[in-house]
Motif scaffolding. Sequence first.
Motif, PDB file in Angstrom:
ATOM      1  N   ARG A  61     -77.294  82.713  -5.763  1.00  0.00           N
ATOM      2  CA  ARG A  61     -75.861  82.493  -5.911  1.00  0.00           C
ATOM      3  C   ARG A  61     -75.464  81.427  -4.894  1.00  0.00           C
ATOM      4  N   TRP A  62     -74.743  80.404  -5.344  1.00  0.00           N
ATOM      5  CA  TRP A  62     -74.413  79.329  -4.413  1.00  0.00           C
ATOM      6  C   TRP A  62     -73.066  78.704  -4.741  1.00  0.00           C
ATOM      7  N   SER A  63     -72.532  78.037  -3.736  1.00  0.00           N
ATOM      8  CA  SER A  63     -71.302  77.269  -3.887  1.00  0.00           C
ATOM      9  C   SER A  63     -71.495  75.971  -3.108  1.00  0.00           C
ATOM     10  N   ARG A  79     -78.111  81.608 -10.663  1.00  0.00           N
ATOM     11  CA  ARG A  79     -79.330  81.269 -11.416  1.00  0.00           C
ATOM     12  C   ARG A  79     -80.403  82.298 -11.077  1.00  0.00           C
ATOM     13  N   PHE A  80     -81.098  82.776 -12.109  1.00  0.00           N
ATOM     14  CA  PHE A  80     -82.222  83.688 -11.887  1.00  0.00           C
ATOM     15  C   PHE A  80     -83.427  82.901 -11.384  1.00  0.00           C
ATOM     16  N   THR A 138     -71.483  70.437   2.134  1.00  0.00           N
ATOM     17  CA  THR A 138     -72.409  71.533   2.404  1.00  0.00           C
ATOM     18  C   THR A 138     -72.700  72.307   1.125  1.00  0.00           C
ATOM     19  N   THR A 139     -73.817  73.007   1.134  1.00  0.00           N
ATOM     20  CA  THR A 139     -74.151  73.985   0.097  1.00  0.00           C
ATOM     21  C   THR A 139     -74.496  75.289   0.792  1.00  0.00           C
ATOM     22  N   LEU A 140     -73.862  76.363   0.371  1.00  0.00           N
ATOM     23  CA  LEU A 140     -74.134  77.694   0.898  1.00  0.00           C
ATOM     24  C   LEU A 140     -74.700  78.540  -0.231  1.00  0.00           C
ATOM     25  N   ALA A 141     -75.814  79.228   0.048  1.00  0.00           N
ATOM     26  CA  ALA A 141     -76.470  80.020  -1.001  1.00  0.00           C
ATOM     27  C   ALA A 141     -76.888  81.374  -0.453  1.00  0.00           C
ATOM     28  N   PRO A 169     -79.012  71.561  -5.287  1.00  0.00           N
ATOM     29  CA  PRO A 169     -80.351  72.041  -4.920  1.00  0.00           C
ATOM     30  C   PRO A 169     -81.364  71.649  -5.995  1.00  0.00           C
ATOM     31  N   LEU A 170     -82.632  71.697  -5.594  1.00  0.00           N
ATOM     32  CA  LEU A 170     -83.730  71.373  -6.501  1.00  0.00           C
ATOM     33  C   LEU A 170     -84.579  72.623  -6.678  1.00  0.00           C
ATOM     34  N   LEU A 171     -84.799  73.011  -7.922  1.00  0.00           N
ATOM     35  CA  LEU A 171     -85.551  74.232  -8.225  1.00  0.00           C
ATOM     36  C   LEU A 171     -86.889  73.873  -8.849  1.00  0.00           C
TER      37      LEU A 171
END
Length: 449
Positions: free
Chosen positions: A331-333, A373-374, A316-319, A340-342
Amino acid sequence: MAGSEEGNHPGQPHVPDLHLRLRTELARIDEQLLSLLAAMDRLQGLLDAVVSISQEVELHDVLLRIVTTAMDLVGARYGAMGVLGESGEHLEQFITAGLSEQERADLAATGLPRGRGVLGHLIHHPEPLRVDSISDHPSSVGFPSGHPHMHTLLGVAISVRGEIYGDLYLSERRDGQPFDVHDENVVLALASAAGIAIEKVRLFERVRLGAEQFQRLLLPTLPDLRPFTAAAIYRPAAEPSQLGGDWYDAIPLADDTVAVVIGDVVGHDLKAAASMASTRNMLRALLFEQTRPPSTVLAQLDRTLHAITSNPVTTTTLARIEPEEPGWRLRWSTAGHVPPLLIAPGRPAEYLFAEPGLPLGVDPDEPRPDHSRFLPPESTVVFFTDGLVEHPGYSIDESLDRLAELATVHAGLPLQEFVQALADHHPSDGHDDLAILALRTPRPDARDA
């Protein structure tokens, strides 16, 4: 003089006559062997055809494969499958093969056949039909404008569970000969196997639809996340009854902050689906304590799952996305999940590679990293499961590169169309289910409005 009579005893055939009879008999045996070899080839072709048809999992693909296979077996130039409507009186679907692009274009103007003329005769009299001259058949009503010129026809009905499903039509043997009884027999045998294949794929589709509906019931409807824009999509695996553990969620928090999550429970069964639901619900409860960083929330979730469940391993990814002038802070873990893709304005898509952490269910005492990440205004962050990029023909790096290129190309689309494009053209082969959740930060003036 007696020697001149040697070998010509009364009652024995003359030697040249014996040779002639022997050659005739050998020729007959040779013809029989050739006929037997041809029959064996046809039987092998039929067996291969049945196997190929049974491998299809989409109904349209099955019907088209039946047509093209029948054409190959008898050497026909044209083939078609007419599927009957509910009344059984007319055709509601007509699948063709062998037509040139120009022939297809010419026929498109007149519309597909509905089951009149000789085709209608087969609908109302579902016995095998061999016609050497279509125009001379009593039921013939002629061809519409632009229709290819056809003389011969071989038609057989296809039954599914004892009811006529449709008709298979073949026309014009490539060798110029009319269809014969051998052609009829092999197509009849194919039609029997086709009925079983059609029933199998219809059952396949019902099971797949039921699995998909069940899976969707477990997934949330995205709430109002203003000032953000969000869109999500879920696609089941191609295989039926492959319930997946993929899920997404988004929860609006106070002060224009939103929490988003994407995850994948290992497995493709009811247990995976149930585990996904329980994990998502636990995480929702933990997320409302918004002051804690994502790593702390995931650590608490992992300890809770370990203590009170036997859930499978989960990635999982939590942001959290929160305001930070002049834009936003992500902010994520990650717990063993794909990054993720930005897509920032005016820049190609990039992956937010960072220390992934262990999946949930491996070691609940292992520390979890946080990342930051900003995000400029009008940035898009795409969270997805690995079903979007797994393909046996490509490495994971190749698939990730292809997805990034696809995201860059479609970045200007409205967000729902954007995630739809990713799901439609992704580099995976559909063997696994997939989920996508995309969130776009607002324009600079939108937050103040």
